[in-house]
Design an enzyme around this catalytic site. Structure first.
Site, PDB file in Angstrom:
ATOM      1  N   LYS A 130     -12.159  -1.060  -5.522  1.00  0.00           N
ATOM      2  CA  LYS A 130     -11.149  -1.854  -4.812  1.00  0.00           C
ATOM      3  C   LYS A 130      -9.998  -0.941  -5.720  1.00  0.00           C
ATOM      4  O   LYS A 130     -10.032  -1.204  -7.330  1.00  0.00           O
ATOM      5  CB  LYS A 130     -10.681  -3.368  -4.978  1.00  0.00           C
ATOM      6  CG  LYS A 130      -9.535  -3.620  -4.354  1.00  0.00           C
ATOM      7  CD  LYS A 130      -9.832  -3.948  -2.096  1.00  0.00           C
ATOM      8  CE  LYS A 130      -9.359  -4.091  -1.243  1.00  0.00           C
ATOM      9  NZ  LYS A 130      -9.644  -5.093  -0.311  1.00  0.00           N
ATOM     10  N   ASP A 170      -5.254  -1.874   2.619  1.00  0.00           N
ATOM     11  CA  ASP A 170      -5.282  -3.325   2.647  1.00  0.00           C
ATOM     12  C   ASP A 170      -4.228  -3.861   2.679  1.00  0.00           C
ATOM     13  O   ASP A 170      -3.062  -2.810   3.468  1.00  0.00           O
ATOM     14  CB  ASP A 170      -6.060  -3.494   1.421  1.00  0.00           C
ATOM     15  CG  ASP A 170      -6.539  -4.521   1.413  1.00  0.00           C
ATOM     16  OD1 ASP A 170      -7.830  -5.129   1.706  1.00  0.00           O
ATOM     17  OD2 ASP A 170      -5.727  -6.043   0.582  1.00  0.00           O
TER      18      ASP A 170
HETATM   19  P1  NDP Z   1      -0.743  -6.175   6.160  1.00  0.00           P
HETATM   20  O1  NDP Z   1      -0.331  -5.508   5.055  1.00  0.00           O
HETATM   21  O2  NDP Z   1      -0.675  -4.839   7.283  1.00  0.00           O
HETATM   22  O3  NDP Z   1      -0.458  -7.286   6.097  1.00  0.00           O
HETATM   23  C1  NDP Z   1      -0.228  -9.037   5.429  1.00  0.00           C
HETATM   24  C2  NDP Z   1       0.251  -9.962   6.094  1.00  0.00           C
HETATM   25  O4  NDP Z   1      -0.138 -11.334   5.546  1.00  0.00           O
HETATM   26  C3  NDP Z   1       1.249  -9.901   5.473  1.00  0.00           C
HETATM   27  O5  NDP Z   1       2.136 -10.545   6.542  1.00  0.00           O
HETATM   28  C4  NDP Z   1       2.152 -10.525   4.678  1.00  0.00           C
HETATM   29  O6  NDP Z   1       3.544 -10.792   4.757  1.00  0.00           O
HETATM   30  C5  NDP Z   1       1.060 -11.459   4.535  1.00  0.00           C
HETATM   31  N1  NDP Z   1       1.047 -12.069   3.416  1.00  0.00           N
HETATM   32  C6  NDP Z   1       0.832 -10.436   2.077  1.00  0.00           C
HETATM   33  N2  NDP Z   1       0.552 -11.089   1.101  1.00  0.00           N
HETATM   34  C7  NDP Z   1       0.953 -12.620   1.484  1.00  0.00           C
HETATM   35  C8  NDP Z   1       1.175 -13.246  -0.116  1.00  0.00           C
HETATM   36  N3  NDP Z   1       0.861 -13.569  -0.447  1.00  0.00           N
HETATM   37  N4  NDP Z   1       1.942 -14.896   0.474  1.00  0.00           N
HETATM   38  C9  NDP Z   1       2.419 -15.353   2.139  1.00  0.00           C
HETATM   39  N5  NDP Z   1       1.682 -13.864   2.961  1.00  0.00           N
HETATM   40  C10 NDP Z   1       0.995 -12.778   2.665  1.00  0.00           C
HETATM   41  O7  NDP Z   1      -2.188  -6.517   5.823  1.00  0.00           O
HETATM   42  P2  NDP Z   1      -3.658  -6.745   6.542  1.00  0.00           P
HETATM   43  O8  NDP Z   1      -4.000  -7.713   7.665  1.00  0.00           O
HETATM   44  O9  NDP Z   1      -4.493  -5.161   6.309  1.00  0.00           O
HETATM   45  O10 NDP Z   1      -4.341  -7.882   4.954  1.00  0.00           O
HETATM   46  C11 NDP Z   1      -4.575  -9.267   6.256  1.00  0.00           C
HETATM   47  C12 NDP Z   1      -6.535 -10.074   4.536  1.00  0.00           C
HETATM   48  O11 NDP Z   1      -7.030  -9.275   4.989  1.00  0.00           O
HETATM   49  C13 NDP Z   1      -5.813  -9.092   3.315  1.00  0.00           C
HETATM   50  O12 NDP Z   1      -6.017 -10.234   2.670  1.00  0.00           O
HETATM   51  C14 NDP Z   1      -7.122  -8.094   3.160  1.00  0.00           C
HETATM   52  O13 NDP Z   1      -7.348  -8.000   1.956  1.00  0.00           O
HETATM   53  C15 NDP Z   1      -7.772  -8.547   3.715  1.00  0.00           C
HETATM   54  N6  NDP Z   1      -8.702  -7.346   4.311  1.00  0.00           N
HETATM   55  C16 NDP Z   1      -7.946  -6.753   5.405  1.00  0.00           C
HETATM   56  C17 NDP Z   1      -8.607  -5.433   6.079  1.00  0.00           C
HETATM   57  C18 NDP Z   1      -8.705  -4.061   5.897  1.00  0.00           C
HETATM   58  O14 NDP Z   1      -9.088  -3.528   6.844  1.00  0.00           O
HETATM   59  N7  NDP Z   1      -6.997  -4.357   6.647  1.00  0.00           N
HETATM   60  C19 NDP Z   1      -9.937  -5.849   5.840  1.00  0.00           C
HETATM   61  C20 NDP Z   1     -11.054  -6.825   5.217  1.00  0.00           C
HETATM   62  C21 NDP Z   1     -10.328  -7.215   5.022  1.00  0.00           C
HETATM   63  P3  NDP Z   1       4.996 -10.240   4.639  1.00  0.00           P
HETATM   64  O15 NDP Z   1       5.129  -9.466   5.921  1.00  0.00           O
HETATM   65  O16 NDP Z   1       5.609 -11.695   4.576  1.00  0.00           O
HETATM   66  O17 NDP Z   1       4.336  -9.453   3.325  1.00  0.00           O
HETATM   67  O1  2IT Z   2     -11.134  -5.107   1.999  1.00  0.00           O
HETATM   68  C1  2IT Z   2     -11.378  -4.657   3.209  1.00  0.00           C
HETATM   69  O2  2IT Z   2     -12.676  -5.242   3.390  1.00  0.00           O
HETATM   70  C2  2IT Z   2     -10.374  -3.493   3.054  1.00  0.00           C
HETATM   71  N1  2IT Z   2      -9.554  -3.608   2.577  1.00  0.00           N
HETATM   72  C3  2IT Z   2     -11.268  -2.110   3.853  1.00  0.00           C
HETATM   73  C4  2IT Z   2     -12.079  -1.129   2.641  1.00  0.00           C
HETATM   74  C5  2IT Z   2     -12.325   0.121   3.284  1.00  0.00           C
HETATM   75  O3  2IT Z   2     -13.036   0.826   2.484  1.00  0.00           O
HETATM   76  O4  2IT Z   2     -12.288  -0.064   5.460  1.00  0.00           O
END
Ligand code: NDP
Ligand code: 2IT
Length: 451
Positions: A130, A170
């Site tokens: 990561k 992420d």
């Molecule tokens: P985005 O940046 O697209 O969206 C993040 C969302 O979470 C936004 O709505 C943001 O609000 C909110 N958020 C972020 N930090 C905080 C915080 N400290 N407190 C409250 N709300 C928060 O990210 P993703 O949707 O890609 O990721 C969301 C989660 O999913 C993370 O935990 C990530 O690690 C996990 N994940 C993502 C993957 C991917 O493929 N993208 C794969 C697997 C897991 P705001 O806009 O106000 O910051």
């Molecule tokens: O938390 C996760 O699994 C991710 N942000 C996606 C990682 C990836 O390599 O697609």
């Protein structure tokens, strides 16, 4: 004679805390895994003797570097960048890049540790890593984001590679940022390789990668419900977040006949009692991702909805819940509220959104509860498929990929049943995921000897 490491769990955790001071998220992630692994390896001398858990809980390396960039006003800005390469026993390091002011070594070490188990669960050959930076993309111009991504990659490029370490997106890193980073990697190295995933379709990206995490989480939820003879039709869902994972989870819930009641961001949550339709979800996607707006603006566009400032949505009664924002966004008391309100199933879209107390509440209530390393693995799984397509220099069809995603999520669910079935109709998915992920990585490590 070999001296085996038969320290008990509290002594093991004391060591982890001592070696990782001021890293609460990392310690929390290790504790959650160690609770289950200790039970599993109790009678397995080799895992003890070879100190396998101790080794997985020590990253192969943590790279930290300075990232300088110039803002639109000509000011020089300095951020810290990282790449944590946790474990490459079963494949090249693989895992996302996060840009958020809360990023520090503890957060990235916990994420890289979790990723190691998650990637093993997918069945694809990927190790765990990561990276990220405390850079805050909010309020930055596109040109500033481009300059930051280029500067970040100017150091990162020497630590990654298609067979070495393959980053992706992420929090705060989506297709646009991956494009800027890939462009800079290509410029520096003069190589067009599958060094990043989540790329645009024009330059080696895979269909359904943007949707994969959210869709996969809902497939996992549906698999859990199916063990009770239930499905999502007519079920109410509470979702947190409004980014990539949350909006695609919402979309799939609606497609499968459920009703999504909430979405949120760091400012609070919106409750739409009529439910988020596909049109409304599209509005959120455009507003949050392209306009970089706030979720509270939703109530102006859709006046029947209400905005709850500074609050998380867990108090809204629901049948199913999907935390899809960030770590530790669902605490012990929220878990008790969800259970008391009759929530039947919860699948984590985010990484470690539930704190340790909340995990224990869900386990005690025998909820259908999926930890992120199982339920959000669809994203990295399709990243793994993107790597395969890049190696083959071809692109698979959407239907093929959709089916592969479903099959992989089904396979992860099966692995959880194998190691998490407690009898009496209760499956401990946390235990199932931890043990299945651990076993694959551990057995590879045993084959390598002491390295
Ligand atoms: P985005 O940046 O697209 O969206 C993040 C969302 O979470 C936004 O709505 C943001 O609000 C909110 N958020 C972020 N930090 C905080 C915080 N400290 N407190 C409250 N709300 C928060 O990210 P993703 O949707 O890609 O990721 C969301 C989660 O999913 C993370 O935990 C990530 O690690 C996990 N994940 C993502 C993957 C991917 O493929 N993208 C794969 C697997 C897991 P705001 O806009 O106000 O910051
Ligand atoms: O938390 C996760 O699994 C991710 N942000 C996606 C990682 C990836 O390599 O697609």
């Amino acid at each position: 004679m070999a001296v085996s490491d038969h320290v008990d769990l509290p002594t093991f955790m004391e060591g982890v805390r001592k070696r990782n001071p001021h890293q609460p998220e990392f310690v929390q992630a290790v504790q959650e895994v160690a609770e289950d692994i200790y039970e599993f390896i109790e009678d397995k001398e080799e895992y003890h003797a070879q100190q396998i858990l101790r080794r997985i809980a020590e990253p192969d390396r943590v790279v930290s570097f300075r990232v300088c960039w110039e803002d639109d006003n000509g000011n020089i800005r300095v951020q810290r960048g990282y790449r944590v390469q946790n474990n490459n026993a079963i494949g090249p390091y693989k895992g996302g890049i996060r840009f958020h002011p809360s990023v520090n070594e503890s957060v990235l070490k916990f994420l890289a540790f979790e990723q190691t188990f998650k990637n093993a669960l997918t069945g694809l050959p990927m190790g765990g890593g990561k990276g990220g930076s405390n850079f805050n993309p909010k309020g930055k111009s596109v040109r500033e984001i481009m300059r930051f991504c280029q500067s970040f990659m100017t150091e990162l490029y020497r630590h990654i590679g298609a067979d070495v370490d393959v980053p992706a997106g992420d929090i705060g890193v989506g297709g646009r940022e991956i494009g800027f980073m890939f462009g800079q990697y290509k410029r520096i190295t003069n190589q067009f390789t599958g060094v990043l995933t989540g790329k645009g379709l024009e330059y080696g990206g895979s269909l359904i990668r943007p949707e994969a995490t959210g869709y996969g989480a809902v497939y996992f939820l549906a698999n859990m419900l199916a063990t009770k003879g239930e499905d999502l039709v007519g079920k109410t869902a509470v979702i947190s977040g409004s980014g990539n994972v949350a909006t695609h989870a919402a979309e799939k819930i609606v497609q499968l006949g459920g009703k999504v009641l909430t979405l949120s961001d760091s400012g609070g949550f919106v409750h739409d009692p009529d439910g988020f339709t596909q049109d409304k979800i599209d509005w959120v996607k455009t507003h949050k991702t392209h306009r970089r707006g706030r979720i509270q603006d939703y109530v102006e566009a859709f006046p029947k909805a209400t905005f709850h400032e500074g609050k998380t949505p867990w108090g809204v009664p629901c049948d199913v819940a999907l935390p899809c924002a960030t770590q530790n966004e669902l605490l012990g008391e929220d878990a008790r509220t969800l259970v008391a309100n009759g929530c039947k199933a919860l699948a984590e879209g985010a990484n470690m959104p539930t704190d340790l107390e909340g995990v224990h509440v869900f386990k005690a209530a025998r909820l259908l509860y999926a930890p992120g390393k199982a339920s959000n693995a669809g994203g990295v799984a399709v990243s793994g498929l993107e790597m395969s397509q890049n190696s083959e220099r071809r692109a698979w069809k959407e239907e093929e990929l959709q089916q592969m995603l479903k099959d992989i999520m089904f396979g992860i669910h099966q692995s959880c049943l194998t190691y998490g079935d407690q009898g009496g109709g209760y499956v401990d998915y946390v235990k199932g995921a931890n043990i299945a992920g651990f076993k694959k990585v551990a057995d590879a490590m045993l084959a390598f000897g002491v390295v």
